[in-house]
Enzyme design. Sequence first.
Site, PDB file in Angstrom:
ATOM      1  N   GLU A 393      40.643  46.727  28.148  1.00  0.00           N
ATOM      2  CA  GLU A 393      41.345  45.602  28.255  1.00  0.00           C
ATOM      3  C   GLU A 393      42.329  45.806  27.735  1.00  0.00           C
ATOM      4  OE1 GLU A 393      37.323  46.170  30.331  1.00  0.00           O
ATOM      5  OE2 GLU A 393      37.745  46.105  27.827  1.00  0.00           O
ATOM      6  N   PHE A 416      35.790  41.982  35.778  1.00  0.00           N
ATOM      7  CA  PHE A 416      35.337  41.115  35.973  1.00  0.00           C
ATOM      8  C   PHE A 416      36.051  40.193  34.324  1.00  0.00           C
ATOM      9  CE2 PHE A 416      31.544  43.140  37.533  1.00  0.00           C
ATOM     10  CZ  PHE A 416      31.438  42.328  39.045  1.00  0.00           C
ATOM     11  N   ASP A 418      35.129  37.601  32.393  1.00  0.00           N
ATOM     12  CA  ASP A 418      33.814  37.798  31.104  1.00  0.00           C
ATOM     13  C   ASP A 418      35.023  39.064  30.754  1.00  0.00           C
ATOM     14  OD1 ASP A 418      32.926  37.862  33.756  1.00  0.00           O
ATOM     15  OD2 ASP A 418      31.592  36.680  32.520  1.00  0.00           O
ATOM     16  N   HIS A 463      28.648  38.754  33.826  1.00  0.00           N
ATOM     17  CA  HIS A 463      29.178  38.874  35.057  1.00  0.00           C
ATOM     18  C   HIS A 463      29.858  37.589  35.832  1.00  0.00           C
ATOM     19  CE1 HIS A 463      28.062  42.736  34.073  1.00  0.00           C
ATOM     20  NE2 HIS A 463      29.206  42.387  34.462  1.00  0.00           N
TER      21      HIS A 463
END
Length: 659
Positions: A393, A416, A418, A463
């Site tokens: 990420e 997601f 998260d 999630h």
Amino acid sequence: MTPTTVERASFPKLELLRIMLLSREGDRREGILMRQGKGWFQVPGMGHEALAAIAYHLRPDDILFPTYRDRALMLARGMTTREIALDFMARAGSSSDGRNMPAHYSSKALNVFSVATPTGAQCLPATGAAWGIKLAGDDRVVLCSIGDAATRQGEFYEAVCYAIQEKLPIVFVVEDNQYGISTPTRTMLPMRLQVFDEQWVTFVNGRYVNEVYEKSGAAIQKARSGGGPTILWCEIDRLSSHTSADDHRVYRSAEEIEAMFQRDPIKLFAEQLIAEGVLTQEQFEQMQAEIVHEVDAIYQEVERVPLPDPAHVLEHLFGEPPATYKPLPLEPDHEPTTMVAAFNRTLHAAMETFDNIIVFGEDVEDPKGGVFGFTKGLSTKYPDRVRNSPLAEATIVGTAVGLAAMGYRPVFEIQFIDFITPGFHQLASQIATLRWRSKGEWKCPLVIYSPYGAYLPAGGMWHSQSNDGWWAHIPGIRIAIPSTPEDTAGLLWTAIQDDDPTLFLIPKHIFRVRHQVNEYKPVPFGKAAIRREGKDVTVVAWGNTLELAFQAAEHFEQQGISLEIIDLRTLVPCDWETIEQSLAKTGRLVVIHEDNRTCGFGQAIISEMTSVPERFNLLLAPPQLVARYDVHIPFCPELEYAVLPDLPRVIQAIQTTLE
């Protein structure tokens, strides 16, 4: 101010010596000013001066991502001592108008990307810029400097990996002065640990100008000709304390310090030039004396420059939106549609309309087209502009910064919300601050989109998060949370055309709910929608919690009580005016959000409505907040729904305002 360096077979030795002396005297002068109480902080570059030789292989259109000890390199690039002095003294007219720290170089004219303090933060943006160059198909290169201690940051590895994977035109300059503040790094450096294959690493004795020049030239030429990246491992000495807040005599012996000064790159280069007959000792001493006088005069003049006007400190956080937006070229569907379908159709239209959009994320390529189908069909149509990312990420978020700086419009997916925490550093340190810290010279127009929120059973802790309070707390990022297909399309279309970064959050619980669409058009940020008019209680909600607001409205309608439901659509900017106008009718306020209660955005709304006397006077009852309890979201659906806002709690909150 234009770059003075050009690629050449040789370099002007006396010019470079003068630049090195200018850098050293600037550091010395700033040290004196610190001791006189005329400065706040200093980051010296003493011992790093020979790296300025790299500049003679660079063209004006090459891009530099420096670190804070690159004073000599910046002078060789074309930056002036006066500009550096303005930054040191945080004066009006400096590169950041006093916003950024000294030695945090920035110049759009010189293609010097603004420095951020967190070590290694420049690596992934630099890799993104190099990716942009490769996409453009030209022969520019990116130079990215980093200190030796910072090479243990994970983002350095991600950047090198992606550069090697894509064979990007980038040179990483590791400035190995063998210390991370007071910690010796010899046993920690990845090059010494043989983490990288030798084909990617070139060792340089960075104390010798000629060696720096020759080996950097080979690395830059390799990058320019399509040969991919190089790590230039430059061993040097830090001839000073880490910063003005440090004293290296605490952890270095007098003998070590004396030995370092015998390897002083300026001393070595001057001795070389004198031995070659290029310079005499007398000429060298005269050059030193002239530079001392020159630098002293510059800093004395800069002392008289006024400090930045505090009245302008809020400027440059965001840019101005376009006067008009291109029409959204979508016709309404004949049948009810979903937010996912609207997002996909809008992104297709955007890729066709704007040729600088790049899509990047995990599993975004066909046949998968994203785990939720947001990018279905895009990579088949635009294979060079829609790419699967590694499972990283920070790479997704960080490369977006560099691409945006190069003129592209990244629309990047986090699978997601998260999972964004590995990329949080780039979001908060680079994306959010870039425009502001460079007083608008650099900007970061991009969209990071992601499914968000709970009410989707069995998501569990990682999630199901929303974390609205996190995102809204960071100045410089716009936050969109649509709740209908029209708004999904309209807000995305607007975000793509605006010159600021947008976090685009798509609520999972409702993004496959079908709605009839009447019209697709751009939707402005900062304008809430009144989803249901009423006169008794104002209910503010967004995303998944709108469903609860409508259920509550149906419940109270049977009692003759009408709720006015406001869908914020964007949290930043927030439409305070619409909330205030509704309160003028109802006098009662209930806010529903699925983030946890403490420091959630709902608390900010209540604070805004109660801290302004004119708004507070509208209230007939204490405002109520319905939020997730301050606990993580469990995996078991029964437990998940027990901690989230639900209809009984919303009804009770509304009833409280009515009592």
